[in-house]
Design a protein around this motif. Structure first.
Motif, PDB file in Angstrom:
ATOM      1  N   ASP A   1       0.767  -1.205   0.019  1.00  0.00           N
ATOM      2  CA  ASP A   1      -0.015   0.132  -0.040  1.00  0.00           C
ATOM      3  C   ASP A   1       0.916   1.230  -0.036  1.00  0.00           C
ATOM      4  OD1 ASP A   1      -1.848   2.098   0.430  1.00  0.00           O
ATOM      5  OD2 ASP A   1      -3.029   0.908   1.733  1.00  0.00           O
ATOM      6  N   SER A   2       0.380   2.111  -0.945  1.00  0.00           N
ATOM      7  CA  SER A   2       1.504   3.349  -1.017  1.00  0.00           C
ATOM      8  C   SER A   2       1.410   4.326   0.226  1.00  0.00           C
ATOM      9  CB  SER A   2       1.139   4.151  -2.329  1.00  0.00           C
ATOM     10  OG  SER A   2      -0.286   4.497  -2.270  1.00  0.00           O
ATOM     11  N   SER A   3       0.141   4.182   0.801  1.00  0.00           N
ATOM     12  CA  SER A   3      -0.008   5.337   1.931  1.00  0.00           C
ATOM     13  C   SER A   3       0.853   4.775   3.164  1.00  0.00           C
ATOM     14  CB  SER A   3      -1.522   5.021   2.410  1.00  0.00           C
ATOM     15  OG  SER A   3      -2.187   3.899   2.640  1.00  0.00           O
ATOM     16  N   ILE A   4       1.117   5.695   4.101  1.00  0.00           N
ATOM     17  CA  ILE A   4       1.761   5.346   5.335  1.00  0.00           C
ATOM     18  C   ILE A   4       0.914   5.530   6.423  1.00  0.00           C
ATOM     19  CG2 ILE A   4       3.874   5.888   6.712  1.00  0.00           C
ATOM     20  CD1 ILE A   4       5.225   7.095   4.495  1.00  0.00           C
ATOM     21  N   GLY A   5       1.095   4.318   7.483  1.00  0.00           N
ATOM     22  CA  GLY A   5       0.177   4.446   8.610  1.00  0.00           C
ATOM     23  C   GLY A   5       0.931   5.052   9.816  1.00  0.00           C
ATOM     24  N   ALA A   6       0.241   5.215  10.864  1.00  0.00           N
ATOM     25  CA  ALA A   6       0.699   5.759  11.917  1.00  0.00           C
ATOM     26  C   ALA A   6       1.946   5.302  12.661  1.00  0.00           C
ATOM     27  CB  ALA A   6      -0.387   5.866  12.968  1.00  0.00           C
ATOM     28  N   ILE A   7       2.126   3.938  12.602  1.00  0.00           N
ATOM     29  CA  ILE A   7       3.251   3.315  13.074  1.00  0.00           C
ATOM     30  C   ILE A   7       4.297   3.370  12.306  1.00  0.00           C
ATOM     31  CG2 ILE A   7       4.276   1.116  13.767  1.00  0.00           C
ATOM     32  CD1 ILE A   7       1.888   2.164  15.526  1.00  0.00           C
ATOM     33  N   GLY A   8       3.917   3.416  10.933  1.00  0.00           N
ATOM     34  CA  GLY A   8       5.117   3.640  10.028  1.00  0.00           C
ATOM     35  C   GLY A   8       5.790   5.069  10.309  1.00  0.00           C
TER      36      GLY A   8
END
Length: 246
Positions: A105-112
Motif C-alpha cells: 500500500d502506497s499510504s503510510i500508517g501511524a506506526i510507519g
C-alpha cells in the motif's frame, strides 16, 4: 563490465542524474548489486565534501541537519519508504498475505510514521555525536556498509512476492556478486577504520542475517521494502558503534 554495473546501480540507488545512459535488464539490475558499496562510497565522498563546506558556514547542529537532508535527497528517500512500509506491515498484518498487502500500500500508517521519526531523530543525533576525529570516516563507511547489507540480505534469500521491484536482485545475485561486494566493503572499511572496520561489518552482517531470517519465517522471503529497511537500520548501527567505540 564494472563501469556499466556502476552506472546501473547509480541510476537505481540515487536520483542524481548522469549523462551516460545504458540499457537495463532484470539481470543487469540484479548483478549490479556487486558494486552497490561503490555507490555508497561515492555518496559518502559527497557527504564529506558537504560536511566540510557546511562547517564553514553553519553551527554543528545545523550542519548535521543539512547533511541528513542532503543524504536523503541524494537517494530519494526510498529506503525510508521501505522502512515505513515494513513496520506498517508488521504492525497491522495478521498473516503473510495481509503483511505483504499492507507493505504494498502506497499510504503510510501511524506506526510507519513513528518509525520514520524515530530513525531520523536517532540518525540525526548520531551524525551530530560522531567524534570530530573520526567524523569523515563515519560519513564515508555509513553508506558503504548500508548498501553492502542489502547485498548480504539478498544473497540466498527467496522473494516473498510473485513479482516486484526487488525480484531481479534476488534472482540474479550469486556468489560472484556477493564476493565482489564483500571485497569492496572490507577494503574500504579496513583502510578507513583499520581492524575496527571489520568488527563494524560483522555487526552489520549479524543485523542483516537476523532481519533476513525473521522475514524468511514471517513472509517466506524478502522484498524491496525489507531491503530498504535493512539499509537504514544498518547505517544507524554503523554510526552508533563508531560513537560508542571510537
Amino acid at each position: 563490465m564494472f563501469f556499466k554495473q556502476f552506472i546501473t546501480a547509480w541510476q537505481f540507488l540515487t536520483i542524481i542524474p548522469i549523462s551516460r545512459r545504458i540499457e537495463v535488464t532484470a539481470e543487469s539490475l540484479g548483478r549490479s548489486m556487486a558494486v552497490f558499496p561503490l555507490v555508497g562510497l561515492a555518496l559518502g565522498g559527497i557527504l564529506i565534501a558537504l560536511d566540510y563546506g557546511f562547517a564553514h558556514i553553519f553551527p554543528p547542529a545545523i550542519v548535521s541537519a543539512l547533511l541528513l537532508t542532503s543524504y536523503i535527497a541524494m537517494y530519494g528517500g526510498f529506503h525510508l519508504d521501505g522502512l515505513a512500509d515494513t513496520v506498517d506491515g508488521l504492525a497491522g498484518g495478521k498473516d503473510k498475505e495481509h503483511i505483504l498487502k499492507i507493505m504494498k500500500d502506497s499510504s503510510i500508517g501511524a506506526i510507519g510514521v513513528v518509525a520514520l521519526v524515530l530513525v531520523l531523530l536517532v540518525k540525526y543525533q548520531a551524525i551530530t555525536s560522531v567524534p570530530d576525529a573520526v567524523r569523515w570516516k563515519g560519513l564515508l563507511v555509513m553508506p558503504v556498509i548500508g548498501r553492502w547489507t542489502q547485498v548480504w540480505m539478498t544473497y540466498g534469500s527467496s522473494y516473498a512476492r510473485d513479482s516486484g521491484l526487488g525480484r531481479p536482485f534476488v534472482e540474479y545475485v550469486g556468489k560472484r556478486e556477493l564476493l565482489i561486494a564483500c571485497t569492496i566493503t572490507i577494503v574500504i572499511s579496513w583502510l578507513t577504520l583499520s581492524w575496527r572496520g571489520l568488527v563494524v561489518i560483522g555487526a552489520a552482517a549479524l543485523l542483516g542475517m537476523l532481519i533476513k531470517s525473521f522475514f524468511n519465517k514471517k513472509v517466506g522471503g524478502i522484498t524491496g521494502d525489507i531491503l530498504g529497511a535493512g539499509a537504514e537500520l544498518s547505517e544507524l548501527l554503523v554510526l552508533v558503534i563508531i560513537i560508542g567505540w571510537m
